[in-house]
Design a protein around this motif. Structure first.
Motif, PDB file in Angstrom:
ATOM      1  N   LYS A 170     -24.774   7.477  17.364  1.00 56.17           N
ATOM      2  CA  LYS A 170     -24.180   6.142  17.431  1.00 56.17           C
ATOM      3  C   LYS A 170     -25.300   5.124  17.239  1.00 56.17           C
ATOM      4  CE  LYS A 170     -21.923   3.060  20.576  1.00 56.17           C
ATOM      5  NZ  LYS A 170     -21.316   2.837  21.825  1.00 56.17           N
ATOM      6  N   ARG A 171     -25.054   4.149  16.352  1.00 57.42           N
ATOM      7  CA  ARG A 171     -26.024   3.084  16.098  1.00 57.42           C
ATOM      8  C   ARG A 171     -25.431   1.735  16.467  1.00 57.42           C
ATOM      9  NH1 ARG A 171     -27.707   3.896  10.015  1.00 57.42           N
ATOM     10  NH2 ARG A 171     -26.581   5.826   9.911  1.00 57.42           N
ATOM     11  N   ASP A 172     -26.286   0.897  17.002  1.00 61.89           N
ATOM     12  CA  ASP A 172     -25.872  -0.479  17.222  1.00 61.89           C
ATOM     13  C   ASP A 172     -26.059  -1.226  15.912  1.00 61.89           C
ATOM     14  OD1 ASP A 172     -25.277  -0.152  19.905  1.00 61.89           O
ATOM     15  OD2 ASP A 172     -27.347  -0.540  20.522  1.00 61.89           O
ATOM     16  N   ALA A 173     -25.141  -2.101  15.606  1.00 63.27           N
ATOM     17  CA  ALA A 173     -25.238  -2.845  14.356  1.00 63.27           C
ATOM     18  C   ALA A 173     -24.722  -4.255  14.557  1.00 63.27           C
ATOM     19  CB  ALA A 173     -24.436  -2.155  13.262  1.00 63.27           C
ATOM     20  N   ILE A 174     -25.285  -5.159  13.823  1.00 57.84           N
ATOM     21  CA  ILE A 174     -24.773  -6.523  13.779  1.00 57.84           C
ATOM     22  C   ILE A 174     -24.083  -6.672  12.440  1.00 57.84           C
ATOM     23  CG2 ILE A 174     -25.375  -8.958  13.660  1.00 57.84           C
ATOM     24  CD1 ILE A 174     -27.766  -8.322  15.465  1.00 57.84           C
ATOM     25  N   VAL A 175     -22.827  -7.095  12.488  1.00 58.54           N
ATOM     26  CA  VAL A 175     -22.046  -7.272  11.273  1.00 58.54           C
ATOM     27  C   VAL A 175     -21.734  -8.751  11.129  1.00 58.54           C
ATOM     28  CG1 VAL A 175     -19.878  -6.742  10.111  1.00 58.54           C
ATOM     29  CG2 VAL A 175     -21.024  -4.985  11.478  1.00 58.54           C
ATOM     30  N   VAL A 176     -22.021  -9.309   9.978  1.00 66.75           N
ATOM     31  CA  VAL A 176     -21.682 -10.696   9.688  1.00 66.75           C
ATOM     32  C   VAL A 176     -20.497 -10.666   8.728  1.00 66.75           C
ATOM     33  CG1 VAL A 176     -22.456 -12.874   8.702  1.00 66.75           C
ATOM     34  CG2 VAL A 176     -24.056 -11.457  10.014  1.00 66.75           C
ATOM     35  N   TYR A 177     -19.414 -11.297   9.135  1.00 61.58           N
ATOM     36  CA  TYR A 177     -18.191 -11.323   8.344  1.00 61.58           C
ATOM     37  C   TYR A 177     -17.835 -12.789   8.106  1.00 61.58           C
ATOM     38  CZ  TYR A 177     -13.321 -10.337   7.047  1.00 61.58           C
ATOM     39  OH  TYR A 177     -12.131 -10.235   6.380  1.00 61.58           O
ATOM     40  N   ALA A 178     -17.749 -13.201   6.882  1.00 60.30           N
ATOM     41  CA  ALA A 178     -17.404 -14.580   6.550  1.00 60.30           C
ATOM     42  C   ALA A 178     -15.945 -14.658   6.133  1.00 60.30           C
ATOM     43  CB  ALA A 178     -18.295 -15.095   5.426  1.00 60.30           C
ATOM     44  N   THR A 179     -15.235 -15.640   6.665  1.00 60.07           N
ATOM     45  CA  THR A 179     -13.831 -15.819   6.330  1.00 60.07           C
ATOM     46  C   THR A 179     -13.458 -17.287   6.434  1.00 60.07           C
ATOM     47  OG1 THR A 179     -11.550 -15.176   6.837  1.00 60.07           O
ATOM     48  CG2 THR A 179     -13.063 -15.352   8.700  1.00 60.07           C
ATOM     49  N   THR A 180     -12.461 -17.684   5.686  1.00 58.05           N
ATOM     50  CA  THR A 180     -11.902 -19.027   5.811  1.00 58.05           C
ATOM     51  C   THR A 180     -10.614 -18.989   6.626  1.00 58.05           C
ATOM     52  OG1 THR A 180     -10.685 -18.770   3.748  1.00 58.05           O
ATOM     53  CG2 THR A 180     -12.869 -19.794   3.620  1.00 58.05           C
ATOM     54  N   GLU A 181     -10.256 -17.804   7.104  1.00 62.28           N
ATOM     55  CA  GLU A 181      -9.001 -17.620   7.839  1.00 62.28           C
ATOM     56  C   GLU A 181      -9.255 -17.497   9.335  1.00 62.28           C
ATOM     57  OE1 GLU A 181      -6.066 -17.830   6.368  1.00 62.28           O
ATOM     58  OE2 GLU A 181      -7.075 -18.083   4.453  1.00 62.28           O
ATOM     59  N   PRO A 182      -8.840 -18.481  10.145  1.00 67.38           N
ATOM     60  CA  PRO A 182      -9.036 -18.401  11.590  1.00 67.38           C
ATOM     61  C   PRO A 182      -8.424 -17.144  12.209  1.00 67.38           C
ATOM     62  CG  PRO A 182      -8.312 -20.578  10.964  1.00 67.38           C
ATOM     63  CD  PRO A 182      -8.209 -19.723   9.741  1.00 67.38           C
ATOM     64  N   ALA A 183      -7.268 -16.701  11.700  1.00 64.36           N
ATOM     65  CA  ALA A 183      -6.613 -15.509  12.250  1.00 64.36           C
ATOM     66  C   ALA A 183      -7.501 -14.276  12.099  1.00 64.36           C
ATOM     67  CB  ALA A 183      -5.264 -15.281  11.582  1.00 64.36           C
ATOM     68  N   GLU A 184      -8.204 -14.171  10.979  1.00 59.30           N
ATOM     69  CA  GLU A 184      -9.116 -13.038  10.780  1.00 59.30           C
ATOM     70  C   GLU A 184     -10.246 -13.080  11.794  1.00 59.30           C
ATOM     71  OE1 GLU A 184     -10.571 -12.754   6.785  1.00 59.30           O
ATOM     72  OE2 GLU A 184      -8.588 -12.378   5.952  1.00 59.30           O
ATOM     73  N   ALA A 185     -10.795 -14.255  12.037  1.00 56.66           N
ATOM     74  CA  ALA A 185     -11.878 -14.380  13.014  1.00 56.66           C
ATOM     75  C   ALA A 185     -11.391 -13.990  14.403  1.00 56.66           C
ATOM     76  CB  ALA A 185     -12.428 -15.804  13.019  1.00 56.66           C
ATOM     77  N   LEU A 186     -10.171 -14.384  14.753  1.00 50.56           N
ATOM     78  CA  LEU A 186      -9.629 -14.029  16.066  1.00 50.56           C
ATOM     79  C   LEU A 186      -9.413 -12.522  16.185  1.00 50.56           C
ATOM     80  CD1 LEU A 186      -7.191 -17.010  16.509  1.00 50.56           C
ATOM     81  CD2 LEU A 186      -9.121 -16.463  18.005  1.00 50.56           C
ATOM     82  N   ILE A 187      -8.960 -11.887  15.114  1.00 44.85           N
ATOM     83  CA  ILE A 187      -8.748 -10.436  15.125  1.00 44.85           C
ATOM     84  C   ILE A 187     -10.075  -9.707  15.324  1.00 44.85           C
ATOM     85  CG2 ILE A 187      -8.118  -8.460  13.671  1.00 44.85           C
ATOM     86  CD1 ILE A 187      -5.902 -10.300  12.476  1.00 44.85           C
ATOM     87  N   MET A 188     -11.114 -10.192  14.639  1.00 44.11           N
ATOM     88  CA  MET A 188     -12.424  -9.547  14.725  1.00 44.11           C
ATOM     89  C   MET A 188     -13.045  -9.709  16.110  1.00 44.11           C
ATOM     90  SD  MET A 188     -12.906  -8.171  11.756  1.00 44.11           S
ATOM     91  CE  MET A 188     -14.646  -7.841  11.648  1.00 44.11           C
ATOM     92  N   GLY A 189     -12.762 -10.835  16.770  1.00 42.57           N
ATOM     93  CA  GLY A 189     -13.318 -11.073  18.096  1.00 42.57           C
ATOM     94  C   GLY A 189     -14.809 -11.308  18.040  1.00 42.57           C
ATOM     95  N   GLY A 190     -15.506 -10.924  19.099  1.00 43.05           N
ATOM     96  CA  GLY A 190     -16.947 -11.105  19.149  1.00 43.05           C
ATOM     97  C   GLY A 190     -17.319 -12.567  19.210  1.00 43.05           C
TER      98      GLY A 190
END
Length: 180
Positions: free
Chosen positions: A1-21
Protein backbone atom coordinates in the motif's frame (compact mmCIF):
# COMPACT_ATOMS: atom_id res chain seq x y z
CA UNK A 1 0.00 0.00 0.00
CA UNK A 2 1.34 3.43 -0.98
CA UNK A 3 0.29 6.83 0.17
CA UNK A 4 -0.40 9.16 -2.71
CA UNK A 5 -1.53 12.69 -3.29
CA UNK A 6 -3.96 12.99 -6.16
CA UNK A 7 -4.80 16.34 -7.72
CA UNK A 8 -8.11 16.31 -9.57
CA UNK A 9 -9.29 19.43 -11.40
CA UNK A 10 -12.97 19.92 -12.14
CA UNK A 11 -15.43 22.70 -12.89
CA UNK A 12 -18.24 20.63 -11.35
CA UNK A 13 -18.91 21.22 -7.62
CA UNK A 14 -20.75 17.86 -7.39
CA UNK A 15 -17.60 16.03 -8.51
CA UNK A 16 -15.53 17.79 -5.86
CA UNK A 17 -18.08 16.84 -3.19
CA UNK A 18 -18.04 13.19 -4.32
CA UNK A 19 -14.25 13.09 -4.17
CA UNK A 20 -14.19 14.60 -0.68
CA UNK A 21 -10.84 15.31 0.92
CA UNK A 22 -9.58 18.85 0.53
CA UNK A 23 -10.55 21.38 -2.11
CA UNK A 24 -9.13 24.59 -3.52
CA UNK A 25 -11.65 26.92 -5.17
CA UNK A 26 -10.06 28.93 -7.97
CA UNK A 27 -11.44 31.71 -10.13
CA UNK A 28 -9.51 33.47 -12.89
CA UNK A 29 -6.24 32.16 -11.44
CA UNK A 30 -6.99 33.37 -7.91
CA UNK A 31 -7.38 31.04 -4.95
CA UNK A 32 -10.65 31.99 -3.27
CA UNK A 33 -10.77 29.38 -0.50
CA UNK A 34 -9.26 26.07 0.50
CA UNK A 35 -10.01 23.47 3.15
CA UNK A 36 -11.94 20.30 3.72
CA UNK A 37 -14.43 19.97 0.88
CA UNK A 38 -17.47 19.63 3.16
CA UNK A 39 -16.39 22.68 5.21
CA UNK A 40 -15.96 24.86 2.11
CA UNK A 41 -19.39 23.72 0.88
CA UNK A 42 -21.14 24.54 4.18
CA UNK A 43 -19.18 27.71 4.94
CA UNK A 44 -18.16 29.42 1.70
CA UNK A 45 -15.84 32.29 2.67
CA UNK A 46 -17.45 34.67 0.18
CA UNK A 47 -20.38 35.14 -2.16
CA UNK A 48 -18.02 34.36 -5.04
CA UNK A 49 -17.10 30.98 -3.52
CA UNK A 50 -20.78 30.28 -2.86
CA UNK A 51 -21.64 30.92 -6.52
CA UNK A 52 -18.76 28.79 -7.82
CA UNK A 53 -19.18 25.94 -5.33
CA UNK A 54 -22.92 25.31 -5.75
CA UNK A 55 -24.62 23.49 -8.60
CA UNK A 56 -26.69 25.24 -9.78
CA UNK A 57 -25.03 28.46 -8.53
CA UNK A 58 -26.39 29.75 -5.23
CA UNK A 59 -29.38 32.09 -5.60
CA UNK A 60 -28.36 35.61 -4.52
CA UNK A 61 -30.38 38.70 -3.64
CA UNK A 62 -29.36 42.03 -2.16
CA UNK A 63 -31.00 43.12 1.07
CA UNK A 64 -30.71 45.15 4.21
CA UNK A 65 -30.96 44.45 7.92
CA UNK A 66 -32.62 46.63 10.51
CA UNK A 67 -35.10 46.44 13.38
CA UNK A 68 -34.79 42.66 13.81
CA UNK A 69 -35.71 41.96 10.19
CA UNK A 70 -33.94 41.40 6.92
CA UNK A 71 -35.59 42.82 3.83
CA UNK A 72 -34.50 40.92 0.73
CA UNK A 73 -34.96 42.72 -2.56
CA UNK A 74 -37.74 45.28 -2.39
CA UNK A 75 -40.18 43.62 0.00
CA UNK A 76 -39.31 40.09 1.19
CA UNK A 77 -39.35 40.37 4.99
CA UNK A 78 -37.39 37.68 6.83
CA UNK A 79 -37.13 37.54 10.63
CA UNK A 80 -33.60 37.53 12.05
CA UNK A 81 -33.71 34.17 13.77
CA UNK A 82 -31.20 31.39 14.26
CA UNK A 83 -27.79 32.24 12.79
CA UNK A 84 -29.04 35.57 11.38
CA UNK A 85 -29.66 37.08 14.83
CA UNK A 86 -26.16 38.52 15.13
CA UNK A 87 -26.30 40.55 11.90
CA UNK A 88 -25.80 44.26 12.47
CA UNK A 89 -27.88 46.83 10.60
CA UNK A 90 -26.68 47.46 7.07
CA UNK A 91 -26.59 46.10 3.53
CA UNK A 92 -25.99 42.43 2.75
CA UNK A 93 -26.16 39.96 -0.09
CA UNK A 94 -28.26 36.94 0.90
CA UNK A 95 -27.87 33.51 -0.66
CA UNK A 96 -29.80 30.27 -0.65
CA UNK A 97 -29.13 27.04 -2.52
CA UNK A 98 -31.67 25.81 -5.09
CA UNK A 99 -32.26 22.62 -3.10
CA UNK A 100 -33.21 24.67 -0.04
CA UNK A 101 -36.01 26.50 -1.83
CA UNK A 102 -39.37 24.89 -2.42
CA UNK A 103 -42.58 25.50 -4.31
CA UNK A 104 -44.44 23.87 -1.42
CA UNK A 105 -44.30 25.11 2.17
CA UNK A 106 -41.91 22.87 4.16
CA UNK A 107 -41.83 24.50 7.59
CA UNK A 108 -44.00 26.85 9.60
CA UNK A 109 -41.19 29.42 9.38
CA UNK A 110 -41.09 29.56 5.57
CA UNK A 111 -41.40 32.96 3.93
CA UNK A 112 -43.48 32.86 0.74
CA UNK A 113 -42.27 34.82 -2.29
CA UNK A 114 -44.61 35.20 -5.27
CA UNK A 115 -43.17 34.81 -8.73
CA UNK A 116 -43.69 33.59 -12.28
CA UNK A 117 -42.16 30.54 -13.92
CA UNK A 118 -39.53 31.41 -16.54
CA UNK A 119 -38.48 27.84 -17.28
CA UNK A 120 -38.89 24.32 -15.88
CA UNK A 121 -36.03 22.03 -16.86
CA UNK A 122 -36.31 18.33 -16.11
CA UNK A 123 -32.99 16.72 -15.28
CA UNK A 124 -33.34 13.02 -14.56
CA UNK A 125 -35.35 12.63 -11.38
CA UNK A 126 -35.50 16.31 -10.47
CA UNK A 127 -36.83 19.53 -11.94
CA UNK A 128 -35.10 22.92 -11.86
CA UNK A 129 -37.79 25.60 -11.81
CA UNK A 130 -36.58 29.09 -12.77
CA UNK A 131 -38.81 31.69 -11.15
CA UNK A 132 -38.81 35.47 -11.66
CA UNK A 133 -39.65 37.81 -8.77
CA UNK A 134 -39.18 41.61 -8.91
CA UNK A 135 -36.21 41.60 -11.24
CA UNK A 136 -34.53 38.59 -9.61
CA UNK A 137 -34.39 35.09 -11.07
CA UNK A 138 -34.39 32.19 -8.62
CA UNK A 139 -33.72 28.51 -9.32
CA UNK A 140 -35.68 26.00 -7.24
CA UNK A 141 -34.54 22.36 -7.27
CA UNK A 142 -37.49 20.02 -6.82
CA UNK A 143 -37.37 16.27 -6.46
CA UNK A 144 -39.38 14.49 -9.13
CA UNK A 145 -40.58 15.44 -12.56
CA UNK A 146 -42.86 18.50 -12.61
CA UNK A 147 -44.30 20.57 -15.43
CA UNK A 148 -45.05 24.28 -15.25
CA UNK A 149 -46.31 26.66 -17.92
CA UNK A 150 -44.23 29.70 -18.80
CA UNK A 151 -45.54 32.66 -16.84
CA UNK A 152 -47.42 30.42 -14.39
CA UNK A 153 -47.72 32.09 -10.98
CA UNK A 154 -46.01 30.16 -8.15
CA UNK A 155 -44.76 30.84 -4.66
CA UNK A 156 -41.20 30.11 -3.63
CA UNK A 157 -40.79 29.19 0.02
CA UNK A 158 -37.63 30.21 1.87
CA UNK A 159 -36.73 28.85 5.30
CA UNK A 160 -34.73 31.66 7.00
CA UNK A 161 -32.64 28.96 8.71
CA UNK A 162 -31.19 28.14 5.24
CA UNK A 163 -30.07 31.67 4.29
CA UNK A 164 -26.45 32.74 3.96
CA UNK A 165 -25.53 36.39 4.58
CA UNK A 166 -22.54 38.07 2.93
CA UNK A 167 -21.35 41.58 3.79
CA UNK A 168 -20.95 44.44 1.34
CA UNK A 169 -17.35 43.26 0.89
CA UNK A 170 -18.70 39.88 -0.28
CA UNK A 171 -17.36 38.01 2.74
CA UNK A 172 -19.47 35.52 4.74
CA UNK A 173 -21.19 37.00 7.79
CA UNK A 174 -23.65 34.22 8.70
CA UNK A 175 -24.14 30.63 7.54
CA UNK A 176 -26.85 28.07 8.32
CA UNK A 177 -26.17 25.50 10.99
CA UNK A 178 -24.93 22.24 9.56
CA UNK A 179 -27.40 19.40 9.95
CA UNK A 180 -26.42 15.78 10.10
Amino acid sequence: KRDAIVVYATTEPAEALIMGGDVVVLSEGRMLQHGRTIDVFHRPASAEVARHFSDPPMNMIDGRVGDGTAVLGAAIHVPLTHHLRGLTPGRYRFGVRAGHLSIERRTGHDVAVPGEVELAEISGSETFVHVHHSGVSWVVQQEGVHTYALGEPVRIHIDPARLYAFGEDGMLRAAPERSG
